[in-house]
Write a protein that holds these residues in place. Structure first.
Motif, PDB file in Angstrom:
ATOM      1  N   UNK A  45     -17.681  21.024 106.348  1.00  0.00           N
ATOM      2  CA  UNK A  45     -16.545  21.567 105.570  1.00  0.00           C
ATOM      3  C   UNK A  45     -16.218  23.152 106.033  1.00  0.00           C
ATOM      4  N   UNK A  46     -17.226  23.741 106.441  1.00  0.00           N
ATOM      5  CA  UNK A  46     -16.994  25.066 106.691  1.00  0.00           C
ATOM      6  C   UNK A  46     -15.909  25.085 108.234  1.00  0.00           C
ATOM      7  N   UNK A  47     -16.150  24.189 109.086  1.00  0.00           N
ATOM      8  CA  UNK A  47     -15.315  23.982 110.133  1.00  0.00           C
ATOM      9  C   UNK A  47     -14.094  23.724 109.777  1.00  0.00           C
ATOM     10  N   UNK A  48     -13.906  22.574 108.983  1.00  0.00           N
ATOM     11  CA  UNK A  48     -12.278  22.232 108.670  1.00  0.00           C
ATOM     12  C   UNK A  48     -11.652  23.263 107.555  1.00  0.00           C
ATOM     13  N   UNK A  49     -12.453  23.895 106.763  1.00  0.00           N
ATOM     14  CA  UNK A  49     -11.863  25.086 106.052  1.00  0.00           C
ATOM     15  C   UNK A  49     -11.487  26.260 106.785  1.00  0.00           C
ATOM     16  N   UNK A  50     -12.149  26.448 107.979  1.00  0.00           N
ATOM     17  CA  UNK A  50     -11.781  27.587 108.861  1.00  0.00           C
ATOM     18  C   UNK A  50     -10.461  27.250 109.594  1.00  0.00           C
ATOM     19  N   UNK A  51     -10.588  26.079 110.100  1.00  0.00           N
ATOM     20  CA  UNK A  51      -9.318  25.536 110.952  1.00  0.00           C
ATOM     21  C   UNK A  51      -8.083  25.530 109.997  1.00  0.00           C
ATOM     22  N   UNK A  52      -8.356  25.305 108.714  1.00  0.00           N
ATOM     23  CA  UNK A  52      -7.100  25.115 107.774  1.00  0.00           C
ATOM     24  C   UNK A  52      -6.563  26.447 107.559  1.00  0.00           C
ATOM     25  N   UNK A  53      -7.617  27.649 107.320  1.00  0.00           N
ATOM     26  CA  UNK A  53      -7.208  29.003 106.788  1.00  0.00           C
ATOM     27  C   UNK A  53      -6.618  29.541 108.332  1.00  0.00           C
ATOM     28  N   UNK A  54      -7.030  29.238 109.679  1.00  0.00           N
ATOM     29  CA  UNK A  54      -6.389  29.630 110.781  1.00  0.00           C
ATOM     30  C   UNK A  54      -4.837  29.139 111.033  1.00  0.00           C
ATOM     31  N   UNK A  55      -4.766  27.820 110.813  1.00  0.00           N
ATOM     32  CA  UNK A  55      -3.473  27.258 110.930  1.00  0.00           C
ATOM     33  C   UNK A  55      -2.509  27.516 109.889  1.00  0.00           C
ATOM     34  N   UNK A  56      -3.092  28.024 108.661  1.00  0.00           N
ATOM     35  CA  UNK A  56      -1.890  27.989 107.772  1.00  0.00           C
ATOM     36  C   UNK A  56      -1.031  29.343 107.758  1.00  0.00           C
ATOM     37  N   UNK A  57      -1.536  30.182 108.267  1.00  0.00           N
ATOM     38  CA  UNK A  57      -1.009  31.534 108.387  1.00  0.00           C
ATOM     39  C   UNK A  57       0.348  31.623 109.100  1.00  0.00           C
ATOM     40  N   UNK A  58       0.098  31.493 110.355  1.00  0.00           N
ATOM     41  CA  UNK A  58       1.292  31.710 111.264  1.00  0.00           C
ATOM     42  C   UNK A  58       1.312  30.294 112.100  1.00  0.00           C
ATOM     43  N   UNK A  59       2.465  29.872 112.496  1.00  0.00           N
ATOM     44  CA  UNK A  59       2.581  28.798 113.478  1.00  0.00           C
ATOM     45  C   UNK A  59       1.727  29.017 114.744  1.00  0.00           C
ATOM     46  N   UNK A  60       0.872  28.130 115.148  1.00  0.00           N
ATOM     47  CA  UNK A  60      -0.001  28.054 116.336  1.00  0.00           C
ATOM     48  C   UNK A  60       0.702  27.203 117.487  1.00  0.00           C
ATOM     49  N   UNK A  61       0.772  27.382 118.509  1.00  0.00           N
ATOM     50  CA  UNK A  61       1.239  26.371 119.585  1.00  0.00           C
ATOM     51  C   UNK A  61      -0.093  25.471 119.922  1.00  0.00           C
ATOM     52  N   UNK A  62      -1.204  26.175 119.949  1.00  0.00           N
ATOM     53  CA  UNK A  62      -2.339  25.385 120.625  1.00  0.00           C
ATOM     54  C   UNK A  62      -3.613  25.789 119.751  1.00  0.00           C
ATOM     55  N   UNK A  63      -4.480  25.013 119.313  1.00  0.00           N
ATOM     56  CA  UNK A  63      -5.643  25.365 118.533  1.00  0.00           C
ATOM     57  C   UNK A  63      -6.651  24.744 119.509  1.00  0.00           C
ATOM     58  N   UNK A  64      -7.713  25.678 120.176  1.00  0.00           N
ATOM     59  CA  UNK A  64      -8.818  25.092 120.819  1.00  0.00           C
ATOM     60  C   UNK A  64      -9.965  25.196 120.255  1.00  0.00           C
ATOM     61  N   UNK A  65     -10.780  24.063 120.212  1.00  0.00           N
ATOM     62  CA  UNK A  65     -12.177  24.204 119.350  1.00  0.00           C
ATOM     63  C   UNK A  65     -13.001  23.955 120.776  1.00  0.00           C
ATOM     64  N   UNK A  66     -13.793  25.399 120.936  1.00  0.00           N
ATOM     65  CA  UNK A  66     -14.859  25.300 121.940  1.00  0.00           C
ATOM     66  C   UNK A  66     -15.951  24.728 121.232  1.00  0.00           C
ATOM     67  N   UNK A  67     -16.425  23.665 121.496  1.00  0.00           N
ATOM     68  CA  UNK A  67     -17.596  22.953 121.365  1.00  0.00           C
ATOM     69  C   UNK A  67     -18.893  22.972 122.327  1.00  0.00           C
ATOM     70  N   UNK A  68     -18.762  23.915 123.062  1.00  0.00           N
ATOM     71  CA  UNK A  68     -20.026  24.038 124.282  1.00  0.00           C
ATOM     72  C   UNK A  68     -21.424  24.522 123.518  1.00  0.00           C
TER      73      UNK A  68
END
Length: 120
Positions: A45-68
């Motif tokens: 839920x922490x991950x999904x909520x953060x992604x929702x917050x990051x992508x809701x502000x301004x339009x982003x062309x690309x979102x990268x999830x660094x899972x290393x």
């Protein structure tokens, strides 16, 4: 015949806290979410909520999830990745998975989803 019962040693109490570290970094027009720690039922839920917050502000062309830095990945993580991909796409953004950890790749391979994500 005699039976001797030895008391079982008390189980050691091992408490594993789910600690997930999330950082948002801008790389030019690309936003990167760096994920460190376990992606499990207690942290998705922490991950999904953060992604929702990051992508809701301004339009982003690309979102990268660094899972290393992902140390644990299970079915909850798969659900989270699929949810993130669907929500990001609904906002007109592309999702890229960067350097997925060994455990992440193994689980995605097991369920046949490795090729479902754009990776770098």
């Amino acid at each position: 015949m005699s039976v001797h019962q030895a008391p079982h040693p008390a189980p050691s109490e091992i408490t594993r806290q789910s600690i997930l570290s999330l950082a948002v970094v801008a790389e030019g027009p690309v936003t990167v979410v760096e994920v460190r720690g376990p992606i499990d039922m207690g942290t998705v839920d922490l991950l999904v909520d953060l992604v929702d917050r990051v992508t809701s502000g301004r339009p982003l062309p690309v979102l990268v999830l660094d899972l290393s830095g992902v140390s644990f990945f299970c079915a909850a993580g798969i659900t989270a990745l699929l949810t993130v991909r669907r929500r990001v796409a609904a906002r007109g953004c592309s999702l890229v998975v960067r350097r997925p950890s060994r455990i992440t790749v193994a689980v995605l391979n097991m369920v046949g989803l490795r090729d479902e994500f754009t990776t770098e």
